[in-house]
Design a protein around this motif. Structure first.
Motif, PDB file in Angstrom:
ATOM      1  N   LEU A  44       2.255  16.124   6.505  1.00 11.53           N
ATOM      2  CA  LEU A  44       1.272  15.041   6.405  1.00 11.53           C
ATOM      3  C   LEU A  44       0.674  14.975   5.007  1.00 11.53           C
ATOM      4  N   VAL A  45       0.298  16.125   4.477  1.00 12.35           N
ATOM      5  CA  VAL A  45      -0.265  16.152   3.119  1.00 12.35           C
ATOM      6  C   VAL A  45       0.758  15.679   2.100  1.00 12.35           C
ATOM      7  N   LEU A  46       2.022  16.109   2.280  1.00 14.56           N
ATOM      8  CA  LEU A  46       3.077  15.696   1.353  1.00 14.56           C
ATOM      9  C   LEU A  46       3.304  14.191   1.424  1.00 14.56           C
ATOM     10  N   GLY A  47       3.301  13.644   2.652  1.00 21.24           N
ATOM     11  CA  GLY A  47       3.476  12.201   2.801  1.00 21.24           C
ATOM     12  C   GLY A  47       2.341  11.421   2.160  1.00 21.24           C
ATOM     13  N   LEU A  48       1.096  11.897   2.338  1.00 20.89           N
ATOM     14  CA  LEU A  48      -0.047  11.217   1.725  1.00 20.89           C
ATOM     15  C   LEU A  48       0.032  11.266   0.204  1.00 20.89           C
ATOM     16  N   LYS A  49       0.557  12.356  -0.338  1.00 21.55           N
ATOM     17  CA  LYS A  49       0.718  12.439  -1.788  1.00 21.55           C
ATOM     18  C   LYS A  49       1.728  11.403  -2.280  1.00 21.55           C
ATOM     19  N   TYR A  50       2.800  11.231  -1.526  1.00 20.52           N
ATOM     20  CA  TYR A  50       3.830  10.282  -1.946  1.00 20.52           C
ATOM     21  C   TYR A  50       3.317   8.844  -1.916  1.00 20.52           C
ATOM     22  N   ILE A  51       2.491   8.506  -0.922  1.00 25.68           N
ATOM     23  CA  ILE A  51       2.018   7.123  -0.807  1.00 25.68           C
ATOM     24  C   ILE A  51       0.657   6.926  -1.463  1.00 25.68           C
ATOM     25  N   SER A  52       0.141   7.965  -2.122  1.00 22.61           N
ATOM     26  CA  SER A  52      -1.178   7.850  -2.746  1.00 22.61           C
ATOM     27  C   SER A  52      -1.241   6.734  -3.797  1.00 22.61           C
ATOM     28  N   PRO A  53      -0.202   6.502  -4.627  1.00 20.43           N
ATOM     29  CA  PRO A  53      -0.305   5.355  -5.548  1.00 20.43           C
ATOM     30  C   PRO A  53      -0.469   4.030  -4.809  1.00 20.43           C
ATOM     31  N   TRP A  54       0.244   3.879  -3.698  1.00 17.72           N
ATOM     32  CA  TRP A  54       0.111   2.641  -2.908  1.00 17.72           C
ATOM     33  C   TRP A  54      -1.291   2.549  -2.312  1.00 17.72           C
ATOM     34  N   LEU A  55      -1.818   3.669  -1.791  1.00 14.46           N
ATOM     35  CA  LEU A  55      -3.157   3.645  -1.208  1.00 14.46           C
ATOM     36  C   LEU A  55      -4.204   3.300  -2.261  1.00 14.46           C
ATOM     37  N   VAL A  56      -4.077   3.902  -3.451  1.00 19.60           N
ATOM     38  CA  VAL A  56      -5.020   3.602  -4.524  1.00 19.60           C
ATOM     39  C   VAL A  56      -4.916   2.132  -4.927  1.00 19.60           C
ATOM     40  N   GLY A  57      -3.680   1.625  -5.003  1.00 20.48           N
ATOM     41  CA  GLY A  57      -3.497   0.222  -5.353  1.00 20.48           C
ATOM     42  C   GLY A  57      -4.115  -0.714  -4.325  1.00 20.48           C
ATOM     43  N   ILE A  58      -3.958  -0.410  -3.038  1.00 23.09           N
ATOM     44  CA  ILE A  58      -4.543  -1.235  -1.986  1.00 23.09           C
ATOM     45  C   ILE A  58      -6.067  -1.244  -2.101  1.00 23.09           C
ATOM     46  N   VAL A  59      -6.655  -0.070  -2.338  1.00 22.96           N
ATOM     47  CA  VAL A  59      -8.118   0.006  -2.418  1.00 22.96           C
ATOM     48  C   VAL A  59      -8.635  -0.713  -3.657  1.00 22.96           C
ATOM     49  N   VAL A  60      -7.988  -0.468  -4.815  1.00 23.45           N
ATOM     50  CA  VAL A  60      -8.493  -0.988  -6.085  1.00 23.45           C
ATOM     51  C   VAL A  60      -8.207  -2.478  -6.242  1.00 23.45           C
ATOM     52  N   PHE A  61      -7.004  -2.920  -5.842  1.00 17.22           N
ATOM     53  CA  PHE A  61      -6.588  -4.291  -6.129  1.00 17.22           C
ATOM     54  C   PHE A  61      -6.672  -5.228  -4.925  1.00 17.22           C
ATOM     55  N   VAL A  62      -6.971  -4.718  -3.726  1.00 19.76           N
ATOM     56  CA  VAL A  62      -7.063  -5.581  -2.557  1.00 19.76           C
ATOM     57  C   VAL A  62      -8.416  -5.424  -1.870  1.00 19.76           C
ATOM     58  N   LEU A  63      -8.691  -4.246  -1.351  1.00 22.82           N
ATOM     59  CA  LEU A  63      -9.904  -4.060  -0.551  1.00 22.82           C
ATOM     60  C   LEU A  63     -11.167  -4.259  -1.378  1.00 22.82           C
ATOM     61  N   TYR A  64     -11.215  -3.667  -2.567  1.00 23.75           N
ATOM     62  CA  TYR A  64     -12.426  -3.811  -3.389  1.00 23.75           C
ATOM     63  C   TYR A  64     -12.639  -5.258  -3.836  1.00 23.75           C
ATOM     64  N   PRO A  65     -11.604  -5.967  -4.372  1.00 21.41           N
ATOM     65  CA  PRO A  65     -11.840  -7.376  -4.736  1.00 21.41           C
ATOM     66  C   PRO A  65     -12.260  -8.243  -3.553  1.00 21.41           C
ATOM     67  N   VAL A  66     -11.650  -8.016  -2.370  1.00 18.81           N
ATOM     68  CA  VAL A  66     -12.026  -8.813  -1.198  1.00 18.81           C
ATOM     69  C   VAL A  66     -13.477  -8.542  -0.815  1.00 18.81           C
ATOM     70  N   GLY A  67     -13.841  -7.261  -0.772  1.00 18.19           N
ATOM     71  CA  GLY A  67     -15.223  -6.921  -0.429  1.00 18.19           C
ATOM     72  C   GLY A  67     -16.219  -7.453  -1.445  1.00 18.19           C
ATOM     73  N   TYR A  68     -15.870  -7.370  -2.723  1.00 15.35           N
ATOM     74  CA  TYR A  68     -16.786  -7.857  -3.763  1.00 15.35           C
ATOM     75  C   TYR A  68     -16.907  -9.380  -3.725  1.00 15.35           C
ATOM     76  N   SER A  69     -15.797 -10.066  -3.401  1.00 16.53           N
ATOM     77  CA  SER A  69     -15.855 -11.525  -3.280  1.00 16.53           C
ATOM     78  C   SER A  69     -16.746 -11.939  -2.112  1.00 16.53           C
ATOM     79  N   ILE A  70     -16.650 -11.213  -1.011  1.00 16.41           N
ATOM     80  CA  ILE A  70     -17.520 -11.519   0.133  1.00 16.41           C
ATOM     81  C   ILE A  70     -18.984 -11.317  -0.252  1.00 16.41           C
ATOM     82  N   TYR A  71     -19.252 -10.258  -0.997  1.00 13.59           N
ATOM     83  CA  TYR A  71     -20.632 -10.032  -1.446  1.00 13.59           C
ATOM     84  C   TYR A  71     -21.095 -11.154  -2.375  1.00 13.59           C
ATOM     85  N   LEU A  72     -20.233 -11.546  -3.342  1.00 16.41           N
ATOM     86  CA  LEU A  72     -20.624 -12.604  -4.279  1.00 16.41           C
ATOM     87  C   LEU A  72     -20.829 -13.941  -3.582  1.00 16.41           C
TER      88      LEU A  72
END
Length: 332
Positions: A44-72
């Motif tokens: 499980l830890v190894l799998g999370l390490k492999y997909i960590s770039p995708w997870l970071v990308g989803i948070v930084v480029f999708v979830l955060y912009p969507v949440g910030y747009s809703i706030y704005l």
């Protein structure tokens, strides 16, 4: 009955099967909780390490912009300084803004014509690309090539093509005795022109249709021909039902793209949406509010409304397609 049968508990012939504990009101069987082994945790830890770039990308480029747009969307913000909280003020303004109604109507007009027409054009192209002829590779290249032309380049080509003085469109009309028509100068004509322009990008959907056609079992067509079904009956009774999952996918992506139409209208009208706001689509009005009028809060509210509209349409399409989409037949 022998003593051996009573002692060993061997069931007699014809005796009813024993009741499972819990079926007659007894306590249900306990569910044992599976505990992860060290190997499972390490994997499980190894799998999370492999997909960590995708997870970071989803948070930084999708979830955060969507949440910030809703706030704005609940603030008044020009891009400079600190956002000012206004609550539902932006949404109230949006529902009372006549240009929002106008742009939404233009977008709906475009979607109702461009999406069905695009599906038909893409399906016809896919059927042509699926023919068993020697030159089919050339046909596929020719049919798909217009999809590779960038939207801004295609828009400039259409401006020249539809020019009311020297455009090829009006020259063809003159050959057949017609008079010059200025499509780009008419509120409805400019939308029709953009709809026609969108069909040149049907090659992408055609490739997806082609993949679906190649996945239909040939034995189904052979059985239909044995039963006397002609080409049209085969298309209605076999091709369309078995292509329904692909059709649903292209419909969803087509609706999503139609709601976000922007580039062609912006270039054709030089960013104005004229004449008479006939090409002022929703995304263009959103863009003008965000970067032309520095109303990022209001533009964010418009973006949230667009997201909700797209989500509602997607759920409605999925709900309506439950009995129309066939997932049962697999390729042999």
């Amino acid at each position: 009955m022998t003593t051996t049968e009573l002692a060993t508990g061997t069931p007699l012939a014809g005796a009813p099967p024993a009741q499972v504990e819990g079926e007659t009101g007894g306590p249900p069987p306990r569910r044992t909780r599976h505990r992860m082994s060290r190997t499972d945790k390490r994997n499980l830890v190894l799998g999370l390490k492999y997909i960590s770039p995708w997870l970071v990308g989803i948070v930084v480029f999708v979830l955060y912009p969507v949440g910030y747009s809703i706030y704005l969307s609940f603030t008044r913000y020009s891009g400079m300084g600190t956002p000012t909280w206004v609550g539902l003020g932006n949404y109230t303004t949006a529902f009372a803004d006549p240009l929002v109604t106008k742009s939404a109507g233009n977008t709906l007009f475009y979607a109702l014509i461009a999406v069905p027409l695009g599906l038909v054009v893409a399906l016809v192209l896919a059927l042509a690309m699926n023919q068993n002829v020697r030159e089919v590779a050339w046909y596929r290249t020719i049919f798909y090539a217009p999809s590779l032309i960038p939207a801004f380049a295609m828009s400039f080509i259409f401006i020249v093509f539809l020019n009311p003085q020297f455009g090829a469109f009006n020259q063809v009309l003159n050959v057949f005795g017609g008079s010059n028509v200025n499509l780009l100068g008419d509120p409805t004509g400019v939308k029709i022109a953009i709809v026609l322009m969108a069909q040149l990008a049907a090659g992408n959907a055609a490739l997806i249709f082609l993949a679906g056609l190649r996945n239909v079992p040939k034995t189904v067509y052979e059985a239909a021909r044995v039963d006397g079904a002609g080409p049209m009956r085969q298309f209605r009774s076999i091709t369309l039902p078995l292509l329904s999952p692909v059709l649903l996918f292209n419909l969803i992506t087509g609706v999503s793209g139609a709601l976000q139409v922007f580039t062609e209208a912006y270039i054709v009208t030089n960013g104005t949406g004229d004449p008479d706001a006939g090409a002022l689509f929703y995304m263009m009005y959103l863009y003008k509010n965000a970067f032309g009028f520095a109303e990022l809060g209001y533009a964010s509210a418009l973006a949230v409304l667009l997201f909700l509209a797209g989500l509602t349409l997607a759920l409605l399409i999925f709900w309506c397609s439950r009995r129309l989409v066939n997932y049962d037949v697999e390729a042999s």
